[in-house]
Motif scaffolding. Structure first.
Motif, PDB file in Angstrom:
ATOM      1  N   CYS A  46       3.912   0.649  -5.162  1.00  0.00           N
ATOM      2  CA  CYS A  46       5.007   1.535  -4.571  1.00  0.00           C
ATOM      3  C   CYS A  46       3.651   2.567  -3.758  1.00  0.00           C
ATOM      4  O   CYS A  46       2.891   2.830  -4.389  1.00  0.00           O
ATOM      5  CB  CYS A  46       6.068   2.287  -5.160  1.00  0.00           C
ATOM      6  SG  CYS A  46       5.425   3.088  -6.727  1.00  0.00           S
ATOM      7  N   GLY A  47       4.169   3.518  -2.840  1.00  0.00           N
ATOM      8  CA  GLY A  47       3.572   4.422  -2.398  1.00  0.00           C
ATOM      9  C   GLY A  47       2.702   3.921  -0.989  1.00  0.00           C
ATOM     10  O   GLY A  47       2.883   2.586  -0.733  1.00  0.00           O
ATOM     11  N   SER A  48       1.771   4.614  -0.583  1.00  0.00           N
ATOM     12  CA  SER A  48       1.125   4.065   0.429  1.00  0.00           C
ATOM     13  C   SER A  48      -0.194   3.300   0.146  1.00  0.00           C
ATOM     14  O   SER A  48      -0.531   3.268  -0.885  1.00  0.00           O
ATOM     15  CB  SER A  48       0.339   5.483   1.346  1.00  0.00           C
ATOM     16  OG  SER A  48      -0.599   5.884   0.543  1.00  0.00           O
ATOM     17  N   LYS A  49      -0.641   2.365   1.397  1.00  0.00           N
ATOM     18  CA  LYS A  49      -1.734   1.555   0.814  1.00  0.00           C
ATOM     19  C   LYS A  49      -2.983   2.103   0.421  1.00  0.00           C
ATOM     20  O   LYS A  49      -3.608   1.571  -0.084  1.00  0.00           O
ATOM     21  CB  LYS A  49      -1.965   0.828   2.448  1.00  0.00           C
ATOM     22  CG  LYS A  49      -1.094  -0.435   2.590  1.00  0.00           C
ATOM     23  CD  LYS A  49      -1.268  -1.258   3.761  1.00  0.00           C
ATOM     24  CE  LYS A  49      -0.691  -2.424   3.940  1.00  0.00           C
ATOM     25  NZ  LYS A  49      -1.030  -3.314   4.925  1.00  0.00           N
ATOM     26  N   GLU A  50      -3.242   3.603   0.924  1.00  0.00           N
ATOM     27  CA  GLU A  50      -4.374   4.295   0.676  1.00  0.00           C
ATOM     28  C   GLU A  50      -4.376   4.869  -0.847  1.00  0.00           C
ATOM     29  O   GLU A  50      -5.455   5.195  -1.465  1.00  0.00           O
ATOM     30  CB  GLU A  50      -4.476   5.484   1.650  1.00  0.00           C
ATOM     31  CG  GLU A  50      -4.915   5.098   2.962  1.00  0.00           C
ATOM     32  CD  GLU A  50      -3.752   4.377   3.827  1.00  0.00           C
ATOM     33  OE1 GLU A  50      -2.364   5.037   3.522  1.00  0.00           O
ATOM     34  OE2 GLU A  50      -3.825   3.734   4.613  1.00  0.00           O
TER      35      GLU A  50
END
Length: 156
Positions: A46-50
């Protein structure tokens, strides 16, 4: 009309996403008449790819197809290969516990639990090894939107 009155009705809570399979194991509960079952921990992304975050969900594997697919992944997981799957987990709940040893001994914690219902595709070390076939046009359209760009690739 009377058939509808006799049917059981359920409310489903499904969590879908992608994540890594970990700790595939056969659980043999104590007690008579309690059948062993297959369990797996899914490290859901979960969250951004970065700045990816993980949510660990301990799952009982239910359904013949899901169990067959998870069993196919045992050797890869034991060899510490990255096994990424698209999943559907049902009926998640928090299971509170108290740490019995280690630096957190005596502190309270909780683990997420659920039932692994479905695997849409499997990648081992970035290579597709399985992709579910759509059951009908409606599920194909839904599956395509669930998988995003990766839904266009075929299984290896």
């Amino acid at each position: 009309m009377s058939n509808q009155a006799n049917e059981s009705q359920y409310f489903d809570l499904h969590t879908t996403g992608i994540g890594y399979l970990n700790r595939i194991r056969e659980v043999k509960p104590k007690g008579r008449g309690v059948k062993p079952f297959l369990a797996v921990t899914v490290a859901a992304l979960c969250g951004s790819k970065e700045a990816v975050e993980y949510r660990y969900i301990d799952c009982n594997v239910v359904g013949a197809e899901a169990e067959k697919l998870v069993r196919r992944c045992i050797d890869a997981v034991n060899a510490e290969k990255k096994v990424l799957v698209s999943f559907r987990i049902g009926d998640c709940w928090a299971d509170p516990f108290t740490y019995s040893s280690g630096p957190k001994q005596g502190q309270h914690g909780a683990s997420l639990k659920g039932r692994l219902l479905y695997i849409g595709w499997i990648k081992v070390e970035g290579e597709f090894v399985y992709e579910a076939k759509p059951r009908d046009a409606a599920s194909a359209e839904q599956q395509g939107t669930d998988q995003g760009n990766e839904g266009d690739q075929s299984a290896a």
